[in-house]
Design a protein around this motif. Structure first.
Motif, PDB file in Angstrom:
ATOM      1  N   PHE A 195     -23.221   7.649 -55.143  1.00 44.97           N
ATOM      2  CA  PHE A 195     -23.098   8.421 -53.906  1.00 44.97           C
ATOM      3  C   PHE A 195     -21.835   8.083 -53.113  1.00 44.97           C
ATOM      4  O   PHE A 195     -21.170   8.999 -52.610  1.00 44.97           O
ATOM      5  CB  PHE A 195     -24.340   8.224 -53.033  1.00 44.97           C
ATOM      6  N   PRO A 196     -21.443   6.801 -52.939  1.00 42.35           N
ATOM      7  CA  PRO A 196     -20.191   6.552 -52.205  1.00 42.35           C
ATOM      8  C   PRO A 196     -18.975   7.195 -52.850  1.00 42.35           C
ATOM      9  O   PRO A 196     -18.086   7.697 -52.139  1.00 42.35           O
ATOM     10  CB  PRO A 196     -20.086   5.014 -52.215  1.00 42.35           C
ATOM     11  N   VAL A 197     -18.937   7.200 -54.176  1.00 43.48           N
ATOM     12  CA  VAL A 197     -17.818   7.842 -54.862  1.00 43.48           C
ATOM     13  C   VAL A 197     -17.847   9.353 -54.628  1.00 43.48           C
ATOM     14  O   VAL A 197     -16.813   9.983 -54.357  1.00 43.48           O
ATOM     15  CB  VAL A 197     -17.858   7.518 -56.371  1.00 43.48           C
ATOM     16  N   TYR A 198     -19.042   9.923 -54.741  1.00 43.93           N
ATOM     17  CA  TYR A 198     -19.169  11.364 -54.481  1.00 43.93           C
ATOM     18  C   TYR A 198     -18.770  11.693 -53.045  1.00 43.93           C
ATOM     19  O   TYR A 198     -18.078  12.694 -52.797  1.00 43.93           O
ATOM     20  CB  TYR A 198     -20.602  11.821 -54.749  1.00 43.93           C
ATOM     21  N   TRP A 199     -19.186  10.885 -52.103  1.00 44.29           N
ATOM     22  CA  TRP A 199     -18.870  11.162 -50.701  1.00 44.29           C
ATOM     23  C   TRP A 199     -17.368  11.064 -50.453  1.00 44.29           C
ATOM     24  O   TRP A 199     -16.808  11.824 -49.667  1.00 44.29           O
ATOM     25  CB  TRP A 199     -19.632  10.187 -49.805  1.00 44.29           C
ATOM     26  N   MET A 200     -16.698  10.138 -51.126  1.00 40.38           N
ATOM     27  CA  MET A 200     -15.251  10.027 -50.999  1.00 40.38           C
ATOM     28  C   MET A 200     -14.566  11.289 -51.514  1.00 40.38           C
ATOM     29  O   MET A 200     -13.693  11.857 -50.844  1.00 40.38           O
ATOM     30  CB  MET A 200     -14.762   8.801 -51.775  1.00 40.38           C
ATOM     31  N   VAL A 201     -14.971  11.738 -52.699  1.00 38.18           N
ATOM     32  CA  VAL A 201     -14.358  12.941 -53.269  1.00 38.18           C
ATOM     33  C   VAL A 201     -14.707  14.159 -52.434  1.00 38.18           C
ATOM     34  O   VAL A 201     -13.859  15.029 -52.173  1.00 38.18           O
ATOM     35  CB  VAL A 201     -14.823  13.123 -54.729  1.00 38.18           C
ATOM     36  N   ASN A 202     -15.955  14.260 -51.987  1.00 33.41           N
ATOM     37  CA  ASN A 202     -16.381  15.381 -51.158  1.00 33.41           C
ATOM     38  C   ASN A 202     -15.579  15.445 -49.869  1.00 33.41           C
ATOM     39  O   ASN A 202     -15.117  16.516 -49.454  1.00 33.41           O
ATOM     40  CB  ASN A 202     -17.878  15.243 -50.858  1.00 33.41           C
ATOM     41  N   THR A 203     -15.374  14.307 -49.225  1.00 35.03           N
ATOM     42  CA  THR A 203     -14.621  14.272 -47.969  1.00 35.03           C
ATOM     43  C   THR A 203     -13.162  14.623 -48.188  1.00 35.03           C
ATOM     44  O   THR A 203     -12.521  15.222 -47.313  1.00 35.03           O
ATOM     45  CB  THR A 203     -14.739  12.874 -47.341  1.00 35.03           C
ATOM     46  N   SER A 204     -12.621  14.272 -49.337  1.00 31.75           N
ATOM     47  CA  SER A 204     -11.200  14.539 -49.582  1.00 31.75           C
ATOM     48  C   SER A 204     -10.893  16.032 -49.665  1.00 31.75           C
ATOM     49  O   SER A 204      -9.738  16.421 -49.488  1.00 31.75           O
ATOM     50  CB  SER A 204     -10.768  13.852 -50.882  1.00 31.75           C
ATOM     51  N   PHE A 205     -11.887  16.867 -49.914  1.00 30.55           N
ATOM     52  CA  PHE A 205     -11.665  18.307 -50.009  1.00 30.55           C
ATOM     53  C   PHE A 205     -12.051  19.042 -48.725  1.00 30.55           C
ATOM     54  O   PHE A 205     -12.019  20.277 -48.696  1.00 30.55           O
ATOM     55  CB  PHE A 205     -12.461  18.898 -51.179  1.00 30.55           C
ATOM     56  N   GLN A 206     -12.419  18.328 -47.689  1.00 28.85           N
ATOM     57  CA  GLN A 206     -12.808  18.955 -46.432  1.00 28.85           C
ATOM     58  C   GLN A 206     -11.664  18.891 -45.433  1.00 28.85           C
ATOM     59  O   GLN A 206     -10.877  17.935 -45.436  1.00 28.85           O
ATOM     60  CB  GLN A 206     -14.036  18.258 -45.835  1.00 28.85           C
ATOM     61  N   PRO A 207     -11.533  19.883 -44.535  1.00 29.59           N
ATOM     62  CA  PRO A 207     -10.541  19.781 -43.459  1.00 29.59           C
ATOM     63  C   PRO A 207     -10.843  18.603 -42.555  1.00 29.59           C
ATOM     64  O   PRO A 207     -12.001  18.227 -42.359  1.00 29.59           O
ATOM     65  CB  PRO A 207     -10.696  21.122 -42.715  1.00 29.59           C
TER      66      PRO A 207
END
Length: 297
Positions: A41-53
């Motif tokens: 989950f922390p890795v997913y959250w990092m990648v998810n946040t990187s694609f958000q404004p």
């Protein structure tokens, strides 16, 4: 003709045993899923946040999926000239890491062979010294290391940082490879020499393939330590053109509090991608090496 009948208490005990095994398997599977989810989950959250404004990231509402996905964070991270450039930092990290791993494995390999295969006077003292060196925290040697590199004119250079990383990784690498070399019986080489091979031929044809998994595992450790190391890289290579990726990532932190977290996560994702690629390559080779070693042994 009489048929043997299994007593009912034995049947009931067998059913209870099978039921308990199924319950244990289910609980173990649930625990494995929970551990996997907590790790991923922390890795997913990092990648998810990187694609958000960034405005969406700083908002109070959580977004478990990039609704307004954008690659602007990545373009800013790579091409923004207001901070240290990304590509030189990537090149420095790759060069320092590969050189550190290669040099450490060569020296550690021969040192492990010498300690394991030969008996010499200072052998026990050498092993004890390796253990003592591992107990010394790296932070305690920063000042002396800085002064030494400065006197050798190796500050802000790939060679200087590589030398420090090799000295840091080498003790643990020797100790790890010593265990792998110990696990390969010397009788295999002796049998090959009886069949007509020389000592060097017996080593490279018989022993070395069995040590390949150990070399890969030790190389993984050296890669992780060299790629993620921050303190020595910050002290010895502070210039923008000499930075490694962990130090480069630090440039995103604004002392005034204006941190663009979306870009920080994009930079963190870029730092993690080479590590993921490396592990995908090494995982298959490690597995094949272990199987080959088991068959040849």
């Amino acid at each position: 003709m009489s048929l043997a009948v299994t007593p009912r208490p034995v049947q009931d005990a067998g059913r209870r045993f099978r039921a308990s095994r199924r319950t244990g398997s289910v609980l173990a599977a649930i625990a494995a899923v929970i551990v996997f989810a907590c790790s991923v989950f922390p890795v997913y959250w990092m990648v998810n946040t990187s694609f958000q404004p960034n405005a969406q990231v700083r908002g109070s509402e959580l977004h478990f999926w990039p609704d307004n996905a954008t690659i602007e964070n990545y373009t800013n991270v790579i091409f923004d000239h207001a901070r240290a450039p990304f590509l030189p930092a990537l090149g420095n990290s790759v060069a320092v890491t590969l050189l550190s791993v290669a040099v450490s494995l060569v020296f550690a390999f021969f040192a492990a062979l010498a300690v394991t295969r030969f008996r010499f006077k200072s052998r026990a003292g050498f092993i004890v010294t390796i253990l003592i060196i591992q107990m010394i925290p790296a932070e305690a040697m920063i000042i002396s290391t800085f002064r030494l590199m400065d006197s050798w004119h190796l500050l802000n250079s790939v060679i200087g940082l590589t030398a420090v990383y090799v000295a840091t990784v080498l003790p643990f690498t020797i100790w790890t490879l010593r265990g792998f070399v110990n696990g390969v019986p010397a009788e295999l080489e002796e049998a090959a020499m009886i069949d007509g091979l020389s000592r060097s031929q017996a080593f490279w044809r018989i022993t070395f393939p069995l040590l390949a998994p150990g070399l890969v595992a030790t190389g993984v450790f050296g890669f992780i330590q060299a790629w993620n190391e921050f303190m020595f890289a910050l002290v010895l290579n502070p210039r923008p053109e000499a930075m490694t990726l962990p130090v480069w990532l630090r440039t995103f932190l604004d002392p005034n509090g204006g941190v663009v977290w979306a870009e920080v996560m994009a930079g963190s994702t870029l730092v993690a991608v080479p590590v993921i690629i490396f592990f995908l390559i090494v995982q298959g080779r490690m597995t094949s090496g272990l199987v080959a070693g088991a068959v040849k042994g």
